[in-house]
Design a protein around this motif. Structure first.
Motif, short mmCIF file in Angstrom:
data_model
loop_
_atom_site.label_atom_id
_atom_site.label_comp_id
_atom_site.label_asym_id
_atom_site.label_seq_id
_atom_site.Cartn_x
_atom_site.Cartn_y
_atom_site.Cartn_z
N MET A 171 0.67 -1.57 -0.06
CA MET A 171 -0.16 0.02 0.12
C MET A 171 1.00 1.47 -0.11
O MET A 171 1.97 1.17 0.54
CB MET A 171 -0.78 0.01 1.07
CG MET A 171 -1.59 -1.11 1.43
SD MET A 171 -2.58 -1.65 0.17
CE MET A 171 -4.08 0.19 1.04
N ALA A 172 0.04 2.07 -0.85
CA ALA A 172 0.92 3.65 -0.26
C ALA A 172 0.42 4.95 0.37
O ALA A 172 -1.13 4.54 0.18
CB ALA A 172 0.94 4.19 -1.81
N ARG A 173 0.68 5.94 1.14
CA ARG A 173 0.19 6.19 1.27
C ARG A 173 -0.03 7.82 0.62
O ARG A 173 1.12 8.38 -0.16
CB ARG A 173 0.93 7.29 3.10
CG ARG A 173 -0.05 7.70 3.97
CD ARG A 173 1.51 8.00 5.09
NE ARG A 173 0.72 8.66 6.00
CZ ARG A 173 0.81 9.30 6.97
NH1 ARG A 173 2.11 10.17 7.01
NH2 ARG A 173 0.15 10.17 8.45
N ARG A 174 -1.46 8.43 0.41
CA ARG A 174 -1.25 9.80 -0.20
C ARG A 174 -2.32 10.72 0.71
O ARG A 174 -2.63 10.34 2.09
CB ARG A 174 -2.80 9.53 -1.64
CG ARG A 174 -1.55 8.19 -2.31
CD ARG A 174 -2.23 8.67 -3.66
NE ARG A 174 -1.18 8.70 -5.20
CZ ARG A 174 -1.63 8.36 -5.89
NH1 ARG A 174 -2.50 8.73 -6.95
NH2 ARG A 174 -0.49 7.97 -7.14
N SER A 175 -2.02 11.59 0.78
CA SER A 175 -3.33 12.79 1.68
C SER A 175 -4.38 13.42 0.89
O SER A 175 -4.11 13.14 -0.57
CB SER A 175 -1.48 13.99 1.70
OG SER A 175 -1.70 14.99 1.14
N PRO A 227 -1.38 0.74 -5.32
CA PRO A 227 -0.34 2.05 -5.85
C PRO A 227 -0.60 1.21 -7.64
O PRO A 227 -0.94 1.99 -8.33
CB PRO A 227 0.98 1.29 -5.95
CG PRO A 227 1.04 0.25 -4.83
CD PRO A 227 -0.38 0.40 -3.60
N ASP A 228 -0.92 0.15 -7.20
CA ASP A 228 -0.91 -1.16 -8.73
C ASP A 228 -2.79 -0.34 -9.45
O ASP A 228 -2.84 -0.09 -10.19
CB ASP A 228 -1.25 -2.36 -8.63
CG ASP A 228 -0.25 -3.10 -7.95
OD1 ASP A 228 1.04 -2.57 -8.53
OD2 ASP A 228 -0.44 -4.13 -7.71
#
Length: 343
Positions: free
Chosen positions: A1-5, A263-264
């Motif tokens: 998983m990727a972190r975004r805001s 992210p995928d």
């Protein structure tokens, strides 16, 4: 998983005037969709050479726009399994698109789903100004008591820090962009920290002048769209009412949601749009009570007549056409070019 805001901004002014009625976001989405369907060029080049391109991807329950930074130079490379580098495989005429997602919510709030390379929130204002003659002034949505504290604060110190590998003028604008860009040439690892302070010596009027300047720089910093990339941002000073020393953590003052994304999914152009719309709609539902409690009410209805159709060449072409059609002895104000193509 990727972190975004997900950042939250509010349209405080439109074309220099306080905005007390809803921003015509739905009309903006309709105009963009019409331009998309008719293959009208929607590219806009900012004064710094950045090329932007917007498209509408949803209108209900909230209008959602994509804003891409369009790149065809200084592109990244691709590496094979052995690390051998080769050019990014773009077909002739293709460009690299770096995307930020914008949802226009109630109370003139804009929810902005960011990525590492997409345009910052202020770029949407530039785009709407260049393509539609609209000039929205955006202010960050903040936590409930921070504005009151900062208004009372007689600031004496402002300090921030970020990892050297993140140093880039793209995080900021104006003087701060120059500072970060210069720092990026000095170091590429470790932590970069800068501190501005009034100091202990000097006359009272000199100290006040320095305080005023630091306050201006803090205001510019707070309006930047990339504050969450910093590790440490504080303002310190004396509370003018109580006399107490206050230290304000500006990373915690912004109303920002941090989310985990696949992210995928976000690497797939079709899936990423659907996922972004779902995220922004959920953020609108989850935070509606907070906005109702902390932000001014917005009454009345939007004025769709403010938003012209997009024509080839953007607003510059509109103004040129209007000037050519006007009698020679009539002066034409730039902003009046909208009338030619209003829907």
């Amino acid at each position: 998983m990727a972190r975004r805001s997900v950042q939250f901004w509010r349209i405080e002014q439109l074309n220099g005037d306080e905005l007390s009625r809803p921003f015509p976001a739905r009309r903006v989405a309709e105009v963009l969709k019409k331009a998309q369907d008719s293959a009208t060029d929607r590219h806009f080049t900012s004064v710094d050479g950045t090329v932007l391109l917007a498209q509408a991807v949803a209108s209900s329950p909230h209008p959602v726009l994509l804003l891409d930074r369009v790149r065809d130079t200084n592109l990244p490379s691709v590496g094979d399994a052995l690390g051998r580098r080769k050019p990014l495989p773009l077909a002739p005429g293709d460009h690299l698109l770096e995307t930020t997602y914008f949802a226009f919510l109630k109370r003139n709030v804009i929810a902005v789903l960011t990525s590492g390379n997409g345009p910052r929130a202020s770029r949407m204002g530039e785009y709407l100004g260049g393509m539609l003659g609209l000039e929205p002034a955006l202010v960050p949505v903040v936590r409930e008591d921070i504005e009151e504290i900062l208004t009372r604060l007689e600031v004496s110190r402002f300090e921030f820090a970020l990892p050297a590998e993140r140093l880039s003028g793209k995080l900021m604008e104006g003087e701060w962009a120059d500072v970060l860009e210069s720092a990026s040439r000095l170091m590429n690892e470790g932590t970069f920290r800068i501190s501005l302070s009034v100091g202990r010596s000097g006359k009272a009027e000199d100290k006040q002048r320095i305080r005023d300047r630091i306050q201006q720089l803090i205001d510019l910093f707070r309006r930047a769209g990339s504050v969450e990339h910093f590790d440490y941002v504080v303002a310190e000073g004396k509370d003018s009412l109580t006399g107490d020393r206050e230290v304000v953590d500006l990373l915690k003052e912004r109303f920002v949601s941090h989310i985990e994304v696949d992210p995928d999914v976000f690497n797939d152009p079709q899936k990423s749009v659907a996922e972004a719309i779902a995220i922004l709609n959920k953020q609108a539902r989850d935070n509606e009570a907070f906005f109702a409690r902390t932000l001014p009410d917005v009454r009345g209805s939007a004025d769709p007549g403010m938003v012209p159709d997009i024509v080839a060449g953007g607003m510059a072409a509109v103004r040129e056409a209007l000037a050519a059609a006007a009698p020679a002895d009539e002066a034409v104000a730039g902003g009046e070019g909208h009338e030619l193509v209003r829907g």
